[in-house]
Design a protein around this motif. Structure first.
Motif, PDB file in Angstrom:
ATOM      1  N   ALA A 156       0.392  -0.676  -0.106  1.00  0.00           N
ATOM      2  CA  ALA A 156      -0.244   0.196   0.165  1.00  0.00           C
ATOM      3  C   ALA A 156       0.618   1.430  -0.122  1.00  0.00           C
ATOM      4  CB  ALA A 156      -1.224   0.035   1.386  1.00  0.00           C
ATOM      5  N   ILE A 157       1.619   1.664   0.987  1.00  0.00           N
ATOM      6  CA  ILE A 157       2.958   2.008   0.499  1.00  0.00           C
ATOM      7  C   ILE A 157       3.285   2.612  -0.450  1.00  0.00           C
ATOM      8  CG2 ILE A 157       4.697   3.409   1.806  1.00  0.00           C
ATOM      9  CD1 ILE A 157       5.138   2.198   4.358  1.00  0.00           C
ATOM     10  N   LEU A 158       3.822   1.215  -1.546  1.00  0.00           N
ATOM     11  CA  LEU A 158       4.490   1.634  -2.786  1.00  0.00           C
ATOM     12  C   LEU A 158       3.124   2.155  -3.438  1.00  0.00           C
ATOM     13  CD1 LEU A 158       6.457  -2.148  -3.459  1.00  0.00           C
ATOM     14  CD2 LEU A 158       7.207   0.180  -3.000  1.00  0.00           C
ATOM     15  N   ARG A 159       2.025   2.172  -3.336  1.00  0.00           N
ATOM     16  CA  ARG A 159       0.717   2.485  -4.348  1.00  0.00           C
ATOM     17  C   ARG A 159       1.216   3.872  -3.901  1.00  0.00           C
ATOM     18  NH1 ARG A 159      -4.949   0.125  -4.847  1.00  0.00           N
ATOM     19  NH2 ARG A 159      -5.827   0.732  -6.408  1.00  0.00           N
ATOM     20  N   CYS A 160       0.833   4.151  -3.388  1.00  0.00           N
ATOM     21  CA  CYS A 160       0.482   5.480  -2.417  1.00  0.00           C
ATOM     22  C   CYS A 160       1.779   6.562  -3.452  1.00  0.00           C
ATOM     23  CB  CYS A 160       1.092   5.807  -1.375  1.00  0.00           C
ATOM     24  SG  CYS A 160      -0.931   5.684  -0.525  1.00  0.00           S
ATOM     25  N   ALA A 161       3.327   5.728  -2.955  1.00  0.00           N
ATOM     26  CA  ALA A 161       4.300   6.642  -3.356  1.00  0.00           C
ATOM     27  C   ALA A 161       4.250   6.389  -5.085  1.00  0.00           C
ATOM     28  CB  ALA A 161       5.561   5.745  -3.344  1.00  0.00           C
ATOM     29  N   SER A 183       2.739  -7.082  -3.986  1.00  0.00           N
ATOM     30  CA  SER A 183       2.583  -7.112  -5.756  1.00  0.00           C
ATOM     31  C   SER A 183       1.633  -6.550  -6.057  1.00  0.00           C
ATOM     32  CB  SER A 183       3.182  -8.329  -6.656  1.00  0.00           C
ATOM     33  OG  SER A 183       2.917  -7.096  -7.644  1.00  0.00           O
ATOM     34  N   LYS A 184       0.428  -7.766  -4.711  1.00  0.00           N
ATOM     35  CA  LYS A 184      -1.273  -7.322  -4.997  1.00  0.00           C
ATOM     36  C   LYS A 184      -1.472  -6.273  -4.012  1.00  0.00           C
ATOM     37  CE  LYS A 184      -5.060  -9.371  -5.339  1.00  0.00           C
ATOM     38  NZ  LYS A 184      -5.958  -8.730  -6.614  1.00  0.00           N
ATOM     39  N   ALA A 185      -0.801  -5.923  -3.342  1.00  0.00           N
ATOM     40  CA  ALA A 185      -1.158  -5.392  -2.125  1.00  0.00           C
ATOM     41  C   ALA A 185      -0.821  -3.626  -3.203  1.00  0.00           C
ATOM     42  CB  ALA A 185      -0.515  -5.186  -1.192  1.00  0.00           C
ATOM     43  N   SER A 186       0.012  -3.632  -3.652  1.00  0.00           N
ATOM     44  CA  SER A 186       0.392  -2.308  -4.296  1.00  0.00           C
ATOM     45  C   SER A 186       0.007  -2.044  -5.740  1.00  0.00           C
ATOM     46  CB  SER A 186       2.332  -2.729  -4.912  1.00  0.00           C
ATOM     47  OG  SER A 186       2.072  -3.384  -5.526  1.00  0.00           O
ATOM     48  N   ALA A 187      -1.155  -3.576  -6.170  1.00  0.00           N
ATOM     49  CA  ALA A 187      -2.131  -2.912  -7.250  1.00  0.00           C
ATOM     50  C   ALA A 187      -0.863  -3.073  -8.499  1.00  0.00           C
ATOM     51  CB  ALA A 187      -2.649  -1.949  -6.730  1.00  0.00           C
ATOM     52  N   GLY A 188      -0.185  -3.978  -8.589  1.00  0.00           N
ATOM     53  CA  GLY A 188       0.717  -4.128  -9.554  1.00  0.00           C
ATOM     54  C   GLY A 188       2.203  -2.761  -9.693  1.00  0.00           C
ATOM     55  N   VAL A 189       2.001  -2.023  -8.524  1.00  0.00           N
ATOM     56  CA  VAL A 189       2.985  -1.134  -9.138  1.00  0.00           C
ATOM     57  C   VAL A 189       3.843  -1.229  -9.331  1.00  0.00           C
ATOM     58  CG1 VAL A 189       4.101   1.077  -6.980  1.00  0.00           C
ATOM     59  CG2 VAL A 189       1.384   1.418  -7.709  1.00  0.00           C
ATOM     60  N   MET A 190       5.017  -2.331  -7.283  1.00  0.00           N
ATOM     61  CA  MET A 190       6.294  -3.118  -6.910  1.00  0.00           C
ATOM     62  C   MET A 190       6.818  -3.369  -8.315  1.00  0.00           C
ATOM     63  SD  MET A 190       6.471  -6.510  -5.036  1.00  0.00           S
ATOM     64  CE  MET A 190       6.901  -7.693  -6.095  1.00  0.00           C
ATOM     65  N   GLU A 191       5.940  -4.090  -9.298  1.00  0.00           N
ATOM     66  CA  GLU A 191       6.159  -4.123 -11.066  1.00  0.00           C
ATOM     67  C   GLU A 191       7.021  -3.004 -11.936  1.00  0.00           C
ATOM     68  OE1 GLU A 191       6.799  -7.116 -11.269  1.00  0.00           O
ATOM     69  OE2 GLU A 191       5.002  -7.912  -9.485  1.00  0.00           O
ATOM     70  N   ALA A 285       0.573   3.006   5.718  1.00  0.00           N
ATOM     71  CA  ALA A 285       0.118   3.130   4.435  1.00  0.00           C
ATOM     72  C   ALA A 285      -0.730   4.101   4.558  1.00  0.00           C
ATOM     73  CB  ALA A 285      -0.493   2.418   3.831  1.00  0.00           C
ATOM     74  N   VAL A 286      -1.625   4.444   5.351  1.00  0.00           N
ATOM     75  CA  VAL A 286      -2.622   5.821   5.308  1.00  0.00           C
ATOM     76  C   VAL A 286      -1.999   6.939   5.473  1.00  0.00           C
ATOM     77  CG1 VAL A 286      -4.782   6.778   6.284  1.00  0.00           C
ATOM     78  CG2 VAL A 286      -4.859   3.979   6.216  1.00  0.00           C
ATOM     79  N   ALA A 287      -0.936   7.412   6.865  1.00  0.00           N
ATOM     80  CA  ALA A 287      -0.068   8.301   7.422  1.00  0.00           C
ATOM     81  C   ALA A 287       0.617   8.343   6.124  1.00  0.00           C
ATOM     82  CB  ALA A 287       0.198   7.431   8.625  1.00  0.00           C
ATOM     83  N   THR A 288       1.307   7.369   5.354  1.00  0.00           N
ATOM     84  CA  THR A 288       2.223   8.087   3.962  1.00  0.00           C
ATOM     85  C   THR A 288       1.668   8.709   3.051  1.00  0.00           C
ATOM     86  OG1 THR A 288       3.769   6.112   4.902  1.00  0.00           O
ATOM     87  CG2 THR A 288       4.012   7.105   2.378  1.00  0.00           C
ATOM     88  N   GLY A 289       0.455   8.237   2.997  1.00  0.00           N
ATOM     89  CA  GLY A 289      -0.530   8.659   1.889  1.00  0.00           C
ATOM     90  C   GLY A 289      -0.486  10.261   2.029  1.00  0.00           C
ATOM     91  N   ILE A 290      -1.120  10.496   3.353  1.00  0.00           N
ATOM     92  CA  ILE A 290      -1.573  11.922   3.523  1.00  0.00           C
ATOM     93  C   ILE A 290      -0.409  12.878   3.975  1.00  0.00           C
ATOM     94  CG2 ILE A 290      -2.893  13.016   5.679  1.00  0.00           C
ATOM     95  CD1 ILE A 290      -4.463  10.714   6.592  1.00  0.00           C
ATOM     96  N   VAL A 291       0.396  12.354   4.299  1.00  0.00           N
ATOM     97  CA  VAL A 291       1.618  13.201   4.387  1.00  0.00           C
ATOM     98  C   VAL A 291       2.350  13.489   3.090  1.00  0.00           C
ATOM     99  CG1 VAL A 291       4.586  13.133   5.232  1.00  0.00           C
ATOM    100  CG2 VAL A 291       2.593  12.428   6.879  1.00  0.00           C
ATOM    101  N   LEU A 292       2.446  12.255   1.898  1.00  0.00           N
ATOM    102  CA  LEU A 292       3.194  12.280   0.923  1.00  0.00           C
ATOM    103  C   LEU A 292       1.264  13.829   0.360  1.00  0.00           C
ATOM    104  CD1 LEU A 292       4.060   8.899  -0.272  1.00  0.00           C
ATOM    105  CD2 LEU A 292       6.133  11.795   0.431  1.00  0.00           C
ATOM    106  N   HIS A 293       0.479  13.505   0.202  1.00  0.00           N
ATOM    107  CA  HIS A 293      -0.195  14.631  -0.696  1.00  0.00           C
ATOM    108  C   HIS A 293      -0.473  16.082  -0.596  1.00  0.00           C
ATOM    109  CE1 HIS A 293      -4.414  16.219  -1.376  1.00  0.00           C
ATOM    110  NE2 HIS A 293      -4.300  15.564  -2.651  1.00  0.00           N
ATOM    111  N   SER A 294       0.026  16.094   1.210  1.00  0.00           N
ATOM    112  CA  SER A 294      -0.034  17.056   2.055  1.00  0.00           C
ATOM    113  C   SER A 294       1.435  18.662   1.874  1.00  0.00           C
ATOM    114  CB  SER A 294      -0.327  17.150   3.340  1.00  0.00           C
ATOM    115  OG  SER A 294      -0.661  17.040   4.108  1.00  0.00           O
ATOM    116  N   LEU A 295       2.296  17.319   1.517  1.00  0.00           N
ATOM    117  CA  LEU A 295       3.833  17.698   0.510  1.00  0.00           C
ATOM    118  C   LEU A 295       3.608  18.293  -0.813  1.00  0.00           C
ATOM    119  CD1 LEU A 295       6.240  15.361   2.516  1.00  0.00           C
ATOM    120  CD2 LEU A 295       6.068  17.633   3.205  1.00  0.00           C
ATOM    121  N   GLN A 296       2.569  17.743  -0.964  1.00  0.00           N
ATOM    122  CA  GLN A 296       2.836  18.702  -3.274  1.00  0.00           C
ATOM    123  C   GLN A 296       1.691  18.559  -3.120  1.00  0.00           C
ATOM    124  OE1 GLN A 296       4.394  17.287  -4.820  1.00  0.00           O
ATOM    125  NE2 GLN A 296       5.184  14.670  -5.081  1.00  0.00           N
TER     126      GLN A 296
END
Length: 302
Positions: A156-161, A183-191, A285-296
């Motif tokens: 989930a972190i990879l997907r957010c990133a 890979s499954k949790a990242s919806a394929g982003v790991m690939e 993973a939720v916290a990572t998404g919030i932090v990254l979105h706030s920075l952007q």
């Protein structure tokens, strides 16, 4: 007339089948070949693997009697996977639902799996520390993961990133490995997104700082007074001034004290209500998404 109508109906029904009978005669049904690598499963990871071309693909495994409904995005994507596999002469086998569930560990396989070469971390080269003129202007963000042990969180972190424009993701040796679950949790982003590994995450942060990267930690608001050598900000109020490495800590204890000492800034996500002691934090993973979105968002306003 009745006979003709029946023929038309039969033709229409047969056209909805995903794979024609003639095609199935050329490909094996039910028999699962001996595994050569590892099984990944699910529509998004399989399609991303084919697109990225970072793994060797041994076999495509599909559930028998898959059908295409053009209004169903999942089925249309499966059609793309099948067409890509045929185009590149990938071996295709058709198996029952029970066998797919066994392959996927009873996780959501969506009727498709692949036997593929395992994916490895990339080594972080010395030249990647350097900041180019373009990076100095664009203020890229990197993630450093300190002790992420749950593969679902890792994915989930990879997907957010990936979604939120992270430049690179770097892990230490105390993180979980790249795996089919990730890979499954990242919806394929790991690939699609290379993940880097370093032997010593503290040494990586120190070297990043020497080259001009600002090292920013994340923490629970209530433990800020225990954090040394760092100013404290709400993530919604912090504005990037330099290319930045954001450190994400372990699911339970957060960023380690040793890593906090390498951070010049600590960010938090303040709650908007009084929280009981039994619930005082967010999923990592939720916290990572919030932090990254706030920075952007804040970067776009400067």
């Amino acid at each position: 007339m009745l006979v003709r109508s029946r023929r038309l109906l039969s033709s229409t029904r047969s056209s909805t089948r995903f794979i024609s009978r003639s095609a199935k005669k050329k490909e094996e049904v039910e028999k699962i070949p001996k595994r050569k690598g590892e099984y990944i499963y699910g529509v998004a990871p399989c399609l991303a693997t084919l697109i990225a071309k970072r793994r060797k693909i041994y076999t495509l495994l599909m559930k028998k009697d898959l059908k295409v409904n053009n209004r169903d995005l999942k089925q249309v994507t499966i059609e793309k996977i099948y067409a890509h596999a045929r185009q590149h002469d990938t071996k295709i086998h058709y198996i029952g639902k029970e066998k797919l569930e066994r392959i996927s560990g009873k996780n959501a396989h969506q009727g498709i799996a692949m036997d593929v070469e395992p994916l490895e971390f990339k080594s972080f080269r010395e030249d990647l520390y350097k900041i180019s003129k373009e990076q100095q202007a664009s203020l890229p963000v990197r993630l450093a993961l300190d002790g992420i042990h749950d593969p679902m969180n890792f994915g989930a972190i990879l997907r957010c990133a990936y979604y939120l424009g992270v430049d690179k993701v770097v892990t230490g040796k105390n993180n979980c490995l790249l795996s089919p679950v990730v890979s499954k949790a990242s919806a394929g982003v790991m690939e699609l997104m290379p993940v880097y590994s370093v032997n010593n995450i503290i040494a990586f942060l120190q070297e990043s700082s020497v080259h001009g990267w600002e090292v920013v930690g994340t923490s629970d608001p209530k433990v800020f007074d225990q954090t040394a050598n760092a100013t404290v900000h709400s993530c919604s109020e912090y504005h990037l001034q330099h290319p930045t490495v954001i450190v994400i800590g372990n699911e339970g204890y957060g960023v380690s004290e040793a890593i906090k000492r390498e951070c010049s800034v600590m960010l938090s996500i303040p709650p908007y209500r009084h929280l009981p002691s039994t619930f005082d934090s967010l999923n990592v993973a939720v916290a990572t998404g919030i932090v990254l979105h706030s920075l952007q968002v804040n970067k776009s306003r400067t």
